[in-house]
Design an enzyme around this catalytic site. Structure first.
Site, PDB file in Angstrom:
ATOM      1  N   SER A   1      19.684 -17.028  -6.948  1.00  0.00           N
ATOM      2  CA  SER A   1      18.372 -17.451  -6.209  1.00  0.00           C
ATOM      3  C   SER A   1      18.446 -18.966  -6.171  1.00  0.00           C
ATOM      4  CB  SER A   1      17.088 -16.953  -6.998  1.00  0.00           C
ATOM      5  OG  SER A   1      17.437 -15.289  -6.912  1.00  0.00           O
TER       6      SER A   1
ATOM      7  N   ASN B   1      27.766 -18.045   0.351  1.00  0.00           N
ATOM      8  CA  ASN B   1      28.395 -16.547   0.510  1.00  0.00           C
ATOM      9  C   ASN B   1      27.559 -15.970   1.278  1.00  0.00           C
ATOM     10  OD1 ASN B   1      29.226 -14.051  -0.062  1.00  0.00           O
ATOM     11  ND2 ASN B   1      28.577 -13.984  -2.341  1.00  0.00           N
TER      12      ASN B   1
ATOM     13  N   GLU C   1      28.770  -8.352  -7.476  1.00  0.00           N
ATOM     14  CA  GLU C   1      28.872  -7.104  -6.727  1.00  0.00           C
ATOM     15  C   GLU C   1      30.143  -6.611  -6.490  1.00  0.00           C
ATOM     16  OE1 GLU C   1      26.974  -9.179  -3.411  1.00  0.00           O
ATOM     17  OE2 GLU C   1      25.124  -9.584  -4.629  1.00  0.00           O
TER      18      GLU C   1
ATOM     19  N   HIS D   1      33.092 -11.484  -7.941  1.00  0.00           N
ATOM     20  CA  HIS D   1      31.563 -11.592  -7.515  1.00  0.00           C
ATOM     21  C   HIS D   1      31.142 -10.349  -8.389  1.00  0.00           C
ATOM     22  CE1 HIS D   1      27.796 -11.295  -5.861  1.00  0.00           C
ATOM     23  NE2 HIS D   1      27.761 -12.735  -5.316  1.00  0.00           N
TER      24      HIS D   1
ATOM     25  N   GLY E   1      20.007 -12.593  -6.065  1.00  0.00           N
ATOM     26  CA  GLY E   1      19.383 -11.860  -4.967  1.00  0.00           C
ATOM     27  C   GLY E   1      17.728 -11.282  -5.362  1.00  0.00           C
TER      28      GLY E   1
ATOM     29  N   GLU F   1      26.988 -16.790 -12.840  1.00  0.00           N
ATOM     30  CA  GLU F   1      25.922 -16.185 -11.839  1.00  0.00           C
ATOM     31  C   GLU F   1      25.430 -15.178 -12.712  1.00  0.00           C
ATOM     32  OE1 GLU F   1      26.655 -16.820  -7.422  1.00  0.00           O
ATOM     33  OE2 GLU F   1      27.558 -14.984  -8.079  1.00  0.00           O
TER      34      GLU F   1
HETATM   35  C1  PEP Z   1      25.485 -14.698  -4.842  1.00  0.00           C
HETATM   36  O1  PEP Z   1      25.720 -13.624  -4.363  1.00  0.00           O
HETATM   37  O2  PEP Z   1      26.447 -15.406  -5.042  1.00  0.00           O
HETATM   38  C2  PEP Z   1      24.122 -15.442  -5.039  1.00  0.00           C
HETATM   39  C3  PEP Z   1      24.095 -16.489  -5.994  1.00  0.00           C
HETATM   40  O3  PEP Z   1      23.170 -14.602  -4.159  1.00  0.00           O
HETATM   41  P1  PEP Z   1      21.608 -15.385  -4.247  1.00  0.00           P
HETATM   42  O4  PEP Z   1      21.758 -16.853  -4.055  1.00  0.00           O
HETATM   43  O5  PEP Z   1      21.053 -14.494  -2.968  1.00  0.00           O
HETATM   44  O6  PEP Z   1      20.970 -15.117  -5.438  1.00  0.00           O
END
Ligand code: PEP
Length: 251
Positions: free
Chosen positions: A213, A9, A97, A95, A174, A168
């Protein structure tokens, strides 16, 4: 046997120049016959470019969002059929966000998943709890209500037949804080059971990705867990070598 999937992503990052370099680097490193599916989800405006760069490879293209509507006066929105039109196979929906910055709630996300499936896309439904919710011991309740909005909606189960779920935890996205393999496995098993309670075959077959992450140095231990079928990768998908290490861990 569930075939792992690693999806990158890119979020709102990059330019046409960096997209070109990144795809070239990934294509160079993806060995033929890798026993995992790989997908790249760039920003909308680069989908056509990246789709062209992926031509002739086994790497799939995905969108990062889509409208719940088919077409019409929805300024700034992108319809699921438009994603299909530019070569997408997958679309990320719900997601965290999108949920937190753009107010997408469980009902809207469920509508988007149904619309994406109807257009021929494979939806990647994201679920996960905040740190506050985890600390209040509400992880399962939160994930259950995010899932149930879809599982209990008209056409919701059908929409998941070719879909994917991504767990997630918001506190891991992040932040550099990864869920431990056991923390992730516990929630993945819960999600699988919840789907299986509605449809046993789907529960056994659906791919559940971990996101939060994931890096080259922690992917293998996460992907080794029984109910983790790959990853949804944010930051680490912006570096070809790091993304490739993660893809190679998905066996
Ligand atoms: C994401 O935004 O779906 C995600 C998992 O981000 P990151 O790997 O940067 O934590």
């Amino acid at each position: 046997m569930r075939r792992p999937l690693v999806a990158g992503n890119w979020k709102m990052n990059g330019s046409s120049e960096t997209a070109q370099d990144l795809v070239a680097g990934i294509r160079k490193g993806v060995e033929a016959g890798l026993p995992a599916d790989i997908a790249i989800c760039p920003p909308f405006v680069y989908l056509t470019q990246v789709g062209g760069l992926l031509d002739g490879s086994d790497i799939a293209l995905g969108g990062q969002n889509a409208s719940q509507h088919e077409s019409g006066a929805y300024t700034g929105e992108v319809a699921p059929a438009m994603l299909v039109d530019v070569g997408c196979e997958y679309v990320i929906l719900g997601h965290s966000e999108r949920r937190s910055y753009y107010g997408e709630d469980d009902v809207l996300v469920a509508e988007k998943v149904v619309a994406a499936h109807a257009a021929g896309l494979k939806p990647i439904l994201c679920v996960g709890e905040t740190l506050e919710e985890r600390e209040a011991d509400r992880t399962e309740a939160v994930v259950a209500s995010q899932l149930d909005a879809l599982l209990e909606s008209d056409d919701g189960l059908a929409a998941l037949q070719n879909g994917v779920i991504a767990y997630e935890p918001v506190w891991a996205i992040g932040t550099g804080k990864t869920a431990t393999p056991q923390q992730a496995q516990d929630v993945h098993a819960f999600i699988r059971q919840r789907v299986a309670a509605k449809d046993a075959d789907l529960g056994a077959e659906i791919r559940i990705l971990y996101g939060g992450s994931v890096k080259g140095n922690n992917a293998a231990e996460l992907f080794a867990m029984a109910d983790i079928d790959g990853g949804l990768i944010g930051g680490a998908s912006l570096q070809a070598e790091e993304f490739l290490r993660i893809c190679r861990a998905a066996i």
